[in-house]
Design a protein around this motif. Structure first.
Motif, short mmCIF file in Angstrom:
data_model
loop_
_atom_site.label_atom_id
_atom_site.label_comp_id
_atom_site.label_asym_id
_atom_site.label_seq_id
_atom_site.Cartn_x
_atom_site.Cartn_y
_atom_site.Cartn_z
N ILE A 120 0.86 -1.18 0.00
CA ILE A 120 0.00 0.00 0.00
C ILE A 120 0.90 1.23 0.00
CG2 ILE A 120 -1.71 1.32 1.30
CD1 ILE A 120 -2.63 -1.42 2.50
N SER A 121 0.77 2.06 -1.05
CA SER A 121 1.59 3.27 -1.12
C SER A 121 0.84 4.51 -0.67
CB SER A 121 2.14 3.47 -2.54
OG SER A 121 1.10 3.63 -3.46
N SER A 122 -0.49 4.51 -0.80
CA SER A 122 -1.29 5.62 -0.28
C SER A 122 -2.73 5.17 -0.11
CB SER A 122 -1.23 6.83 -1.21
OG SER A 122 -1.88 6.56 -2.43
N VAL A 123 -3.45 5.89 0.75
CA VAL A 123 -4.85 5.60 1.02
C VAL A 123 -5.61 6.92 0.99
CG1 VAL A 123 -6.51 4.65 2.68
CG2 VAL A 123 -4.20 3.68 2.53
N ASN A 124 -6.71 6.95 0.24
CA ASN A 124 -7.56 8.14 0.16
C ASN A 124 -9.00 7.74 0.39
OD1 ASN A 124 -5.56 10.12 -0.66
ND2 ASN A 124 -5.47 8.96 -2.56
N GLU A 125 -9.75 8.63 1.03
CA GLU A 125 -11.16 8.40 1.26
C GLU A 125 -11.97 9.48 0.54
OE1 GLU A 125 -12.11 8.18 5.41
OE2 GLU A 125 -10.74 6.52 5.76
N ILE A 126 -13.03 9.05 -0.15
CA ILE A 126 -13.90 9.99 -0.84
C ILE A 126 -15.35 9.60 -0.53
CG2 ILE A 126 -14.63 10.91 -3.07
CD1 ILE A 126 -11.84 10.28 -4.12
N PRO A 127 -16.14 10.54 0.01
CA PRO A 127 -17.55 10.23 0.28
C PRO A 127 -18.28 9.89 -1.01
CG PRO A 127 -16.90 12.29 1.32
CD PRO A 127 -15.77 11.89 0.42
N PHE A 128 -19.25 9.01 -0.89
CA PHE A 128 -20.06 8.61 -2.04
C PHE A 128 -21.51 8.54 -1.61
CE2 PHE A 128 -22.01 5.24 -4.70
CZ PHE A 128 -21.82 5.81 -5.95
N MET A 129 -22.34 9.26 -2.32
CA MET A 129 -23.77 9.21 -2.04
C MET A 129 -24.33 7.98 -2.75
SD MET A 129 -23.86 11.76 -0.15
CE MET A 129 -25.55 12.09 0.20
N ALA A 130 -25.07 7.18 -2.03
CA ALA A 130 -25.62 5.96 -2.60
C ALA A 130 -26.36 6.26 -3.89
CB ALA A 130 -26.55 5.30 -1.59
N GLY A 131 -26.19 5.40 -4.84
CA GLY A 131 -26.84 5.59 -6.13
C GLY A 131 -27.04 4.27 -6.83
N THR A 132 -27.20 4.36 -8.12
CA THR A 132 -27.42 3.16 -8.92
C THR A 132 -26.09 2.46 -9.16
OG1 THR A 132 -27.06 4.31 -11.01
CG2 THR A 132 -29.32 4.33 -10.12
N PRO A 133 -26.13 1.20 -9.55
CA PRO A 133 -24.89 0.51 -9.90
C PRO A 133 -24.14 1.22 -11.04
CG PRO A 133 -26.63 -1.09 -9.59
CD PRO A 133 -27.27 0.27 -9.53
N GLU A 134 -24.88 1.80 -11.96
CA GLU A 134 -24.25 2.53 -13.06
C GLU A 134 -23.47 3.74 -12.54
OE1 GLU A 134 -27.47 1.60 -13.03
OE2 GLU A 134 -27.71 0.30 -14.78
N GLN A 135 -24.05 4.47 -11.58
CA GLN A 135 -23.37 5.63 -10.99
C GLN A 135 -22.13 5.19 -10.23
OE1 GLN A 135 -26.85 7.01 -8.88
NE2 GLN A 135 -27.02 8.81 -10.21
N CYS A 136 -22.23 4.06 -9.55
CA CYS A 136 -21.06 3.52 -8.84
C CYS A 136 -19.98 3.16 -9.85
CB CYS A 136 -21.46 2.30 -8.02
SG CYS A 136 -20.07 1.54 -7.17
N ALA A 137 -20.34 2.49 -10.92
CA ALA A 137 -19.37 2.11 -11.94
C ALA A 137 -18.69 3.34 -12.52
CB ALA A 137 -20.04 1.29 -13.04
N ASP A 138 -19.47 4.37 -12.83
CA ASP A 138 -18.90 5.62 -13.36
C ASP A 138 -17.93 6.25 -12.37
OD1 ASP A 138 -20.39 5.34 -15.68
OD2 ASP A 138 -21.94 6.77 -15.07
N PHE A 139 -18.30 6.25 -11.09
CA PHE A 139 -17.46 6.82 -10.04
C PHE A 139 -16.13 6.07 -9.95
CE2 PHE A 139 -16.28 7.01 -5.48
CZ PHE A 139 -16.25 8.38 -5.28
N LEU A 140 -16.20 4.75 -9.99
CA LEU A 140 -14.99 3.94 -9.90
C LEU A 140 -14.10 4.10 -11.13
CD1 LEU A 140 -16.57 0.75 -8.32
CD2 LEU A 140 -15.15 2.46 -7.17
N VAL A 141 -14.70 4.17 -12.30
CA VAL A 141 -13.92 4.38 -13.53
C VAL A 141 -13.25 5.75 -13.49
CG1 VAL A 141 -14.13 4.72 -16.02
CG2 VAL A 141 -15.24 2.77 -14.95
N LYS A 142 -13.99 6.75 -13.04
CA LYS A 142 -13.44 8.11 -12.93
C LYS A 142 -12.20 8.12 -12.04
CE LYS A 142 -14.53 12.59 -10.94
NZ LYS A 142 -15.50 13.34 -10.15
N HIS A 143 -12.21 7.30 -11.00
CA HIS A 143 -11.09 7.24 -10.05
C HIS A 143 -10.09 6.14 -10.40
CE1 HIS A 143 -12.47 10.41 -7.41
NE2 HIS A 143 -13.69 9.94 -7.60
#
Length: 107
Positions: free
Chosen positions: A32-55
């Motif tokens: 593990i070289s770094s750890v970051n936390e980003i809040p996520f508002m619950a949403g659809t699986p598609e929104q989660c997928a987009d969020f993960l791809v963005k990051h």
């Protein structure tokens, strides 16, 4: 490599739960070289997928997940290890040590 997990108080949670954060673990040289936390508002699986791809997430740790959610994340290029529970950091460390497995493969 980047590993992500939705959590509450460092305990693995479903990404559709309320009041979660995604914890992102950057991995370099199998550590593990770094750890970051980003809040996520619950949403659809598609929104989660987009969020993960963005990051730029490569691997998502998750508890139980539906086949539909798996397909959405898989189509987005996010690999999964499912049926997990416990401390997010402990799970990531176990993965890096080679001692973590997807329970569904064994039961």
């Amino acid at each position: 490599m980047k590993i992500a997990a939705a959590c509450k108080k460092d305990v693995l949670s479903d990404f559709s739960d309320k009041d979660i954060v995604f914890v992102f673990f950057e991995i370099a040289k199998n550590k593990i070289s770094s750890v970051n936390e980003i809040p996520f508002m619950a949403g659809t699986p598609e929104q989660c997928a987009d969020f993960l791809v963005k990051h730029e997430v490569d691997l998502l740790f998750t508890p139980c997940i539906s086949d539909e959610e798996k397909n959405i994340l898989d189509n987005a290029g996010v690999h999964l290890i499912c049926n997990l529970s416990g401390s997010v950091r402990t799970l990531v460390e176990a993965y890096l040590e080679g001692t973590l497995f997807d329970n569904k493969k064994y039961f």
